[in-house]
Design a protein around this motif. Structure first.
Motif, short mmCIF file in Angstrom:
data_model
loop_
_atom_site.label_atom_id
_atom_site.label_comp_id
_atom_site.label_asym_id
_atom_site.label_seq_id
_atom_site.Cartn_x
_atom_site.Cartn_y
_atom_site.Cartn_z
N GLY A 163 -93.45 77.30 -15.67
CA GLY A 163 -92.66 78.59 -16.33
C GLY A 163 -92.07 79.39 -15.46
N LEU A 164 -91.99 79.25 -13.66
CA LEU A 164 -91.49 80.07 -12.82
C LEU A 164 -90.13 79.41 -12.37
N ALA A 165 -89.70 78.26 -13.17
CA ALA A 165 -88.82 77.64 -13.04
C ALA A 165 -87.94 77.91 -14.31
N LEU A 166 -88.53 78.09 -15.66
CA LEU A 166 -87.11 77.91 -16.48
C LEU A 166 -87.41 79.48 -17.42
N LEU A 167 -87.80 81.10 -15.92
CA LEU A 167 -88.26 82.25 -16.27
C LEU A 167 -86.37 82.60 -15.59
N PRO A 168 -85.88 81.73 -14.88
CA PRO A 168 -84.79 83.08 -14.13
C PRO A 168 -83.39 82.40 -15.36
N VAL A 169 -83.58 81.16 -15.59
CA VAL A 169 -82.32 79.89 -16.81
C VAL A 169 -81.97 80.96 -18.18
N LEU A 170 -83.57 81.28 -18.31
CA LEU A 170 -83.79 81.47 -19.58
C LEU A 170 -83.44 82.76 -19.44
N THR A 171 -83.76 83.98 -18.94
CA THR A 171 -83.45 85.41 -19.02
C THR A 171 -82.07 85.69 -18.56
N ASP A 172 -81.05 84.84 -17.87
CA ASP A 172 -79.63 84.70 -18.02
C ASP A 172 -79.34 84.26 -18.95
N ALA A 173 -79.45 82.86 -20.05
CA ALA A 173 -78.84 82.69 -20.50
C ALA A 173 -79.14 84.41 -21.96
N LEU A 174 -80.27 84.54 -22.02
CA LEU A 174 -80.43 85.63 -23.12
C LEU A 174 -79.29 86.70 -22.87
N ASP A 175 -79.24 86.97 -21.17
CA ASP A 175 -78.59 87.86 -21.38
C ASP A 175 -77.29 88.11 -21.58
N ARG A 176 -76.86 86.64 -21.24
CA ARG A 176 -74.90 86.57 -21.74
C ARG A 176 -74.77 86.26 -23.00
N ILE A 177 -76.00 86.13 -24.21
CA ILE A 177 -75.38 85.67 -25.81
C ILE A 177 -75.88 87.05 -26.09
N GLY A 178 -76.41 88.47 -25.57
CA GLY A 178 -76.54 89.28 -25.31
C GLY A 178 -75.15 90.36 -25.57
N ALA A 179 -74.33 89.78 -24.22
CA ALA A 179 -73.58 90.21 -23.60
C ALA A 179 -72.24 90.22 -25.03
N ALA A 180 -72.19 88.68 -25.22
CA ALA A 180 -71.39 88.71 -26.31
C ALA A 180 -71.60 88.61 -27.64
N ILE A 181 -72.67 89.20 -28.23
CA ILE A 181 -72.75 89.33 -29.64
C ILE A 181 -72.28 91.24 -29.12
N GLU A 182 -72.21 92.41 -28.54
CA GLU A 182 -72.46 93.07 -27.94
C GLU A 182 -70.24 93.25 -28.17
N ARG A 183 -70.28 92.07 -27.41
CA ARG A 183 -68.46 92.10 -27.29
C ARG A 183 -68.17 92.09 -28.52
N ILE A 184 -68.72 91.10 -29.49
CA ILE A 184 -68.29 90.69 -31.33
C ILE A 184 -68.29 91.81 -31.54
N GLU A 185 -69.24 91.86 -31.68
CA GLU A 185 -69.03 93.88 -32.90
C GLU A 185 -68.35 94.84 -32.23
N ALA A 186 -68.18 94.90 -30.39
CA ALA A 186 -67.14 96.18 -30.42
C ALA A 186 -65.57 95.46 -30.89
N LYS A 187 -65.09 94.32 -30.73
CA LYS A 187 -64.59 93.97 -31.17
C LYS A 187 -63.15 93.98 -29.38
N GLU A 188 -64.16 93.26 -28.77
CA GLU A 188 -63.65 93.08 -27.64
C GLU A 188 -64.11 91.42 -27.40
#
Length: 325
Positions: A65-90
């Motif tokens: 679990g400790l090995a998976l958590l930081p990788v998954l957190t980074d991936a979810l943050d990137r997905i969220g940021a990409a969605i925000e940019r698309i919604e903002a037309k950026e």
């Protein structure tokens, strides 16, 4: 082989691992504690490994679990940021700019970080050249060029004038008392053969026979001058750092206009949002620089020319001597 893991289960694990509680993870994701526990168990079964140790008073991450958590957190943050940019037309855009090397090193590279800060969703791809460029053939969106602004099939915006003036190493300048003394030096030249004759005409001195090395880049010419190879004729505005540091000096003040720097693009190509952003940033940055220069000039008091001392008469000189006694 790529694993197809359910996104809901990954989100349930990330929230549970961050909060160390299925109950609090359920509240954050707006589902029941039972649903969170079931999704995490589903993920563990798929991975064939336990991600938590379930304790009476909460959860503890296992090594897996400790090995998976930081990788998954980074991936979810990137997905969220990409969605925000698309919604903002950026959405991210790549803008490819061809740039004559002298302008790149003398002006653009010192300021490109500001463009990145102002436009984080534009990836600037910079390709330097010796001013011989084919915008379409080189796959360029924009080109920063030196010349008179007349290039077939292109739009051109004037950016900055770049008059030429001689530069050399300080010890070379020490033996140059007047422009005619340049006849005794190696004169470094570009492939534009008319530049030195034009400068000598402005300086009011005869142009000697020029036999120095030929350069296709003012950057290389200035470096040769700094190493003592000879005297270069360069756009001095692009070498402020070298002149300020004293690595290069200007032995004579006269300048000769030889061209300007321009931002160009094909008339047949519509400007993308990223291209417009770079164009507008260039124009505004150059205007701001011009305002700064004018403010500095206005704040610097003009020095009145020093009056020449009048020769004293012998009588006055005697009086001065007597007073000193």
């Amino acid at each position: 082989m790529r694993r197809h893991l359910p996104l809901n289960a990954l989100r349930a694990f990330e929230a549970s691992a961050r909060l160390l509680s299925f109950t609090r993870a359920g509240l954050e994701l707006r589902v029941t504690q039972t649903a969170i526990s079931h999704q995490v168990k589903q993920l563990e079964d798929m991975l064939g490994a336990s991600l938590f140790r379930r304790l009476p008073r909460g959860l503890v991450l296992t090594d897996e679990g400790l090995a998976l958590l930081p990788v998954l957190t980074d991936a979810l943050d990137r997905i969220g940021a990409a969605i925000e940019r698309i919604e903002a037309k950026e959405t991210r855009e790549v803008v490819t700019v061809g740039c004559v090397a002298t302008f790149a090193t003398g002006w653009l590279l010192q300021r490109v970080e500001r463009f990145k800060t102002a436009h984080p969703y534009i990836d600037l791809r910079l390709l330097t050249n010796n001013n011989r460029v084919d915008i379409a053939g080189d796959g360029l969106d924009l080109a920063l060029r030196f010349g008179d602004g007349s290039w077939h099939g292109t739009e051109a915006i004037h950016l900055l004038s770049a008059p030429l003036s001689p530069v050399c190493r300080p010890d070379v300048a020490d033996r140059l008392l007047k422009p005619a003394d340049l006849a005794q030096e190696f004169l470094l030249r570009s492939y534009r053969a008319e530049e030195w004759p034009l400068w000598f005409a402005v300086a009011g001195a005869p142009c000697p026979k020029i036999q120095g090395p030929i350069f296709d880049s003012s950057v290389a010419m200035a470096e040769a001058a700094a190493r003592g190879v000879g005297v270069g004729l360069v756009p001095v505005a692009m070498f402020e750092n070298e002149l300020t540091s004293g690595r290069l000096v200007r032995p004579f003040a006269p300048e000769v206009p030889a061209g300007s720097y321009w931002l160009t693009w094909l008339k047949s190509k519509d400007l993308t949002p990223g291209m417009r952003a770079f164009r507008d940033w260039m124009i505004e940055t150059l205007r701001a620089n011009a305002r700064e220069v004018e403010e500095v000039r206005a704040a610097t008091p003009a020095q009145a020319p020093k009056a020449k001392a009048k020769p004293r008469t012998k009588a006055k000189a005697k009086v001065v001597k007597k007073r000193r006694r």
